[in-house]
Enzyme design. Structure first.
Site, PDB file in Angstrom:
ATOM      1  N   VAL A 108       0.963  -1.112   0.008  1.00 58.38           N
ATOM      2  CA  VAL A 108      -0.078  -0.240  -0.148  1.00 58.38           C
ATOM      3  C   VAL A 108       0.837   1.264  -0.068  1.00 58.38           C
ATOM      4  CG1 VAL A 108      -0.491   0.213   2.371  1.00 58.38           C
ATOM      5  CG2 VAL A 108      -2.297   0.720   0.855  1.00 58.38           C
ATOM      6  N   ASP A 109       2.054   1.312   0.741  1.00 59.01           N
ATOM      7  CA  ASP A 109       2.997   2.194   0.494  1.00 59.01           C
ATOM      8  C   ASP A 109       3.359   2.460  -0.665  1.00 59.01           C
ATOM      9  OD1 ASP A 109       4.861   4.166   1.467  1.00 59.01           O
ATOM     10  OD2 ASP A 109       6.220   2.731   2.549  1.00 59.01           O
TER      11      ASP A 109
HETATM   12  P1  ADP Z   1       2.392  -4.066   5.944  1.00 61.08           P
HETATM   13  O1  ADP Z   1       3.766  -3.883   5.453  1.00 61.08           O
HETATM   14  O2  ADP Z   1       1.962  -2.939   7.042  1.00 61.08           O
HETATM   15  O3  ADP Z   1       1.755  -5.323   6.195  1.00 61.08           O
HETATM   16  P2  ADP Z   1       1.237  -4.118   3.165  1.00 61.08           P
HETATM   17  O4  ADP Z   1       1.092  -2.770   2.371  1.00 61.08           O
HETATM   18  O5  ADP Z   1       2.195  -5.166   2.866  1.00 61.08           O
HETATM   19  O6  ADP Z   1       1.527  -3.413   4.583  1.00 61.08           O
HETATM   20  O7  ADP Z   1      -0.192  -4.631   3.414  1.00 61.08           O
HETATM   21  C1  ADP Z   1      -1.163  -4.109   4.043  1.00 61.08           C
HETATM   22  C2  ADP Z   1      -2.615  -4.504   3.384  1.00 61.08           C
HETATM   23  O8  ADP Z   1      -2.764  -3.457   2.488  1.00 61.08           O
HETATM   24  C3  ADP Z   1      -2.456  -5.943   2.681  1.00 61.08           C
HETATM   25  O9  ADP Z   1      -3.840  -6.330   3.017  1.00 61.08           O
HETATM   26  C4  ADP Z   1      -2.555  -5.453   1.294  1.00 61.08           C
HETATM   27  O10 ADP Z   1      -3.269  -6.400   0.425  1.00 61.08           O
HETATM   28  C5  ADP Z   1      -3.207  -4.227   1.269  1.00 61.08           C
HETATM   29  N1  ADP Z   1      -3.130  -3.290   0.155  1.00 61.08           N
HETATM   30  C6  ADP Z   1      -2.064  -3.215  -0.774  1.00 61.08           C
HETATM   31  N2  ADP Z   1      -2.376  -2.312  -1.668  1.00 61.08           N
HETATM   32  C7  ADP Z   1      -3.435  -1.627  -1.349  1.00 61.08           C
HETATM   33  C8  ADP Z   1      -4.241  -0.486  -1.923  1.00 61.08           C
HETATM   34  N3  ADP Z   1      -3.720   0.089  -3.031  1.00 61.08           N
HETATM   35  N4  ADP Z   1      -5.355  -0.364  -0.998  1.00 61.08           N
HETATM   36  C9  ADP Z   1      -5.657  -0.841  -0.126  1.00 61.08           C
HETATM   37  N5  ADP Z   1      -5.092  -1.650   0.388  1.00 61.08           N
HETATM   38  C10 ADP Z   1      -3.862  -2.110  -0.024  1.00 61.08           C
END
Ligand code: ADP
Length: 195
Positions: free
Chosen positions: A50-51
């Site tokens: 998501v980052d």
């Molecule tokens: P972390 O490192 O905190 O685990 P991640 O980004 O790897 O964070 O994943 C956190 C959640 O965000 C996961 O459930 C992933 O599927 C979800 N995710 C990834 N991209 C997006 C997006 N564009 N919008 C919403 N959720 C997302």
């Protein structure tokens, strides 16, 4: 209601005090809430998941502000959050929150996840943010079990916004059908308790 994507039906809406909780299966970068939450890492300089999506969609201004915060205050520890502008996103702000990495559950991960959600709400309230979208923090690359993470997210947010007199809208944004089912179950349990 101005939601992007599928309109939330009844099983995707709950009330807490004067506020509304919404469950949406969607891309968080598209949300038109005042702020969206980023599942950031301690370095604050971008990452995957998501980052990566938020920085790609929001443009370089968000990263510039993250660098400035990093230069001034150093790394952001797990359980804490910082705020920047939203760059090119529909949201005016991004709250960059650092969740815990899951190490099996005996390293205080649950309490740190609770603190992470709490830190986001504290920042939201002090910046006059009335609507806020959360991703499922820590459940991707950080491997926190999704079901337990969702419960912590839901309970922490609910308890914090229930006593507020000003209404807020909190969206839980999920990416997978599996995560949607987990949250839907929580919404259903909660609604049957309060009705
Ligand atoms: P972390 O490192 O905190 O685990 P991640 O980004 O790897 O964070 O994943 C956190 C959640 O965000 C996961 O459930 C992933 O599927 C979800 N995710 C990834 N991209 C997006 C997006 N564009 N919008 C919403 N959720 C997302």
């Amino acid at each position: 209601m101005g939601h992007h994507g599928r309109l939330a039906d009844e099983s995707h809406i709950a009330t807490a005090g004067s506020s509304t909780l919404v469950l949406l299966r969607d891309d968080i970068t598209l949300q038109n809430t005042d702020a969206i939450v980023n599942a950031a890492n301690s370095g604050l300089l971008g990452g995957g998941g998501v980052d990566g999506a938020i920085h790609r969609a929001g443009g370089p201004e968000i990263l510039r502000q993250c660098r400035e915060i990093r230069a001034g205050s150093g790394r952001c520890p797990p359980g804490a959050a910082v705020i920047t502008g939203g760059g090119n996103l529909p949201a005016r702000f991004v709250i960059h929150a650092v969740g815990p990495v899951w190490h099996g559950g005996s390293a205080n991960e649950r309490e740190i996840l609770r603190k992470t959600y709490d830190a986001c709400l504290t920042l939201a309230l002090s910046n006059d943010i009335r609507s806020l979208s959360f991703p499922s923090i820590s459940t991707g690359a950080y491997r926190f079990p999704a079901e337990e993470a969702a419960r912590i997210a839901f309970v922490t947010v609910r308890q914090r916004i229930e006593p507020l007199s000003e209404p807020m809208e909190i969206r839980f944004i999920v990416f997978s059908e599996y995560d949607e089912q987990i949250y839907r179950q929580l919404f259903a349990e909660y609604s049957s308790q309060t009705n």
